[in-house]
Design a protein around this motif. Structure first.
Motif, PDB file in Angstrom:
ATOM      1  N   PRO A 162       0.821  -1.226   0.000  1.00  0.00           N
ATOM      2  CA  PRO A 162       0.000   0.000   0.000  1.00  0.00           C
ATOM      3  C   PRO A 162       0.850   1.268   0.000  1.00  0.00           C
ATOM      4  N   GLY A 163       1.992   1.222   0.693  1.00  0.00           N
ATOM      5  CA  GLY A 163       2.898   2.376   0.740  1.00  0.00           C
ATOM      6  C   GLY A 163       3.423   2.723  -0.642  1.00  0.00           C
ATOM      7  N   LEU A 164       3.829   1.691  -1.386  1.00  0.00           N
ATOM      8  CA  LEU A 164       4.351   1.901  -2.749  1.00  0.00           C
ATOM      9  C   LEU A 164       3.252   2.455  -3.654  1.00  0.00           C
ATOM     10  N   ASN A 165       2.048   1.952  -3.461  1.00  0.00           N
ATOM     11  CA  ASN A 165       0.907   2.431  -4.252  1.00  0.00           C
ATOM     12  C   ASN A 165       0.675   3.915  -4.050  1.00  0.00           C
ATOM     13  N   ILE A 166       0.748   4.340  -2.772  1.00  0.00           N
ATOM     14  CA  ILE A 166       0.519   5.758  -2.457  1.00  0.00           C
ATOM     15  C   ILE A 166       1.590   6.630  -3.106  1.00  0.00           C
ATOM     16  N   LEU A 167       2.804   6.109  -3.165  1.00  0.00           N
ATOM     17  CA  LEU A 167       3.889   6.887  -3.778  1.00  0.00           C
ATOM     18  C   LEU A 167       3.763   6.953  -5.306  1.00  0.00           C
ATOM     19  N   GLY A 168       2.780   6.272  -5.833  1.00  0.00           N
ATOM     20  CA  GLY A 168       2.515   6.327  -7.283  1.00  0.00           C
ATOM     21  C   GLY A 168       3.133   5.192  -8.060  1.00  0.00           C
ATOM     22  N   PHE A 169       3.407   4.112  -7.365  1.00  0.00           N
ATOM     23  CA  PHE A 169       4.060   2.978  -8.010  1.00  0.00           C
ATOM     24  C   PHE A 169       3.055   2.097  -8.744  1.00  0.00           C
ATOM     25  N   PRO A 170       3.324   1.711  -9.989  1.00  0.00           N
ATOM     26  CA  PRO A 170       2.389   0.820 -10.676  1.00  0.00           C
ATOM     27  C   PRO A 170       2.323  -0.540  -9.970  1.00  0.00           C
ATOM     28  N   MET A 171       1.131  -1.074  -9.845  1.00  0.00           N
ATOM     29  CA  MET A 171       0.899  -2.321  -9.120  1.00  0.00           C
ATOM     30  C   MET A 171       1.741  -3.470  -9.678  1.00  0.00           C
ATOM     31  N   ALA A 172       1.952  -3.451 -11.013  1.00  0.00           N
ATOM     32  CA  ALA A 172       2.690  -4.546 -11.667  1.00  0.00           C
ATOM     33  C   ALA A 172       4.093  -4.704 -11.075  1.00  0.00           C
ATOM     34  N   PHE A 173       4.664  -3.606 -10.572  1.00  0.00           N
ATOM     35  CA  PHE A 173       6.028  -3.664 -10.057  1.00  0.00           C
ATOM     36  C   PHE A 173       6.091  -3.715  -8.527  1.00  0.00           C
TER      37      PHE A 173
END
Lengths: 348, 98
Positions: free
Chosen positions: A44-55
């Motif tokens: 969830p943290g990576l998602n918030i930072l704008g990271f694409p889910m695939a990675f």
């Protein structure tokens, strides 16, 4: 402020790099302290930072491998890693994980099982949280009895379910010196098979299940459970990093940036275990599990009732759990360091 | 020494047999989409990096498996150095209870 953003070469998105380091420090501290990879906190943290889910998953596993390896080394120096136990458990984990993963694919062919898996995860986590707090409760009651009898309550322990399992003497019997236990070799193999199987079914790393199992079923002291679990996370993490990268699902630049914070945070978390007694770790672990349960329940309700705000609330719960726990561990670490340095100064 | 070699060999053999199973299990969870990095935006080491990813995921994976533990150990050792420098005992855990 352009310099605060870095363009990810593979994912092709610009990411706020100090955010990656802060996230890394937080999950590093928690990982080194509890002995788990913490994928449920990182994604969830990576998602918030704008990271694409695939990675997100591949990047998470890659950074997890590095931080677990270094904190296993740190715990090893403290005598918190039972390598013999870890190696034996690896057999059960691998076989169990594979069977669990194959089983879930078979169930998927029969119909949608995602919801069932999520509910199973919640039930399992609730059981773990109950075990932890029941154990703490039992210990408190025993302490009160000892004090009432005029004794010393220092050696009071909570539940001792592992003694029942140790009484099953199926050869070969083995000594695990760091853990200080003598039991049948089949006990850790069976426990690791079970936890591996559950991890395979639930699609998780398994640290959240393995750590309490090492304490309550195998009978490891809390610190050895943390160190030995990290040893397993490190081995599976390095391999997982390779396999996900081979599938093109790792943003290595992000993983390395996160790792800068995570590897240092993991050392702080590992050293913090020196200053917090075993039951303090168990209590904090119980709270982490509750945070995880709340976030999953919110996600389930958000999906079932189609309420997107609950999805955001779930992410907020995860981030609040990470921030508060890592802050708590950091403060205890600082207090412990101060006390230790004062004692050294008083002696010298 | 001989016993150690036999043990080491056994574990290596076990790892060779068991780890591909992990890969197999992980493979099922990743959908079969090929992601290609856009190299036009980059120059220098970044262009080399993205090209390496596009040309060979195998080399990229090997590089990851070497780089991740190395970076972890470097920064972890640095943290150890700092903690040792301020005077924390990093050799024993003391009495930490059960």
């Amino acid at each position: 402020m352009e310099w605060l953003y870095v363009l990810m070469p593979i994912a092709g998105v610009k990411i706020f790099w100090p955010g990656l380091i802060i996230l890394g420090v937080g999950v590093g501290i928690i990982g080194g302290f509890f002995g788990m990879g913490g994928a449920w906190m990182v994604t969830p943290g990576l998602n918030i930072l704008g990271f694409p889910m695939a990675f997100a998953i591949g990047t998470d596993i890659a950074h997890m491998a590095g931080k677990s390896l270094i904190s296993t080394m740190r715990h090893g120096k403290f005598g918190n890693v039972d390598y013999k136990l870890g190696m034996i458990m690896l057999i059960g984990t691998v076989v169990g994980f594979e069977i669990g993963a194959q089983m879930i694919m078979w169930l998927e062919r029969l119909g949608s099982v995602e919801k069932v898996v999520r509910y199973l995860y919640v039930v399992l986590l609730a059981l773990i949280a109950w075990m932890v707090f029941h154990d703490i409760n039992v210990k408190k009651k025993k302490e009160a009895k000892m004090v009432a009898a005029g004794g010393d309550a220092k050696d009071a322990v909570g539940v001792e379910w592992h003694k029942t399992f140790h009484a099953i003497k199926i050869p070969p019997m083995m000594h695990f010196n760091e853990a200080g236990i003598y039991c049948s070799m089949w006990l850790p193999v069976f426990v690791s098979f079970l936890t591996g199987w559950l991890a395979g079914i639930l699609g998780i790393g398994g640290g959240l299940i393995r750590m309490p199992s090492l304490i309550y079923i195998v009978g490891c002291p809390t610190h050895v459970a943390v160190g030995t679990d990290l040893f397993e996370v490190a081995i599976s993490g390095v391999y997982g990093a390779g396999t996900y990268t081979y599938k093109g699902r790792t943003e290595l630049v992000a993983a390395v940036i996160m790792l800068v914070g995570a590897s240092m945070g993991a050392q702080v978390g590992a050293v913090a275990t020196k200053y917090i007694k075993g039951y303090g770790i168990r209590y904090a672990f119980g709270l982490a599990v509750i945070g995880c349960i709340v976030s999953i329940v919110l996600k389930l309700v958000a999906k079932a009732q189609n309420i997107p705000i609950l999805d955001d609330a779930s992410t907020a719960v995860v981030l609040a759990t990470v921030s508060s726990l890592s802050l708590y561990i950091l403060l205890r670490f600082i207090a412990g360091c101060k006390k230790e340095l004062a004692e050294i100064a008083a002696k010298g | 020494m001989k016993t150690r070699f036999i043990k080491l060999f056994s574990w290596c053999l076990f790892a060779c047999l068991a780890l591909p199973e992990f890969a197999h299990a992980a493979a099922a969870k990743v959908s079969n989409i090929v992601i290609v990095a856009d190299t036009r935006k980059f120059s220098g080491w970044e262009a080399w990096w993205t090209n390496l990813y596009n040309e060979s995921h195998l080399y990229f994976a090997l590089l990851t498996m070497a780089l991740i533990p190395t970076v972890g150990v470097i920064f972890g050792t640095f943290a150890d150095f700092l903690m040792g420098f301020i005077g924390i005992d990093l050799k024993s855990r003391g009495d930490v209870g059960h």
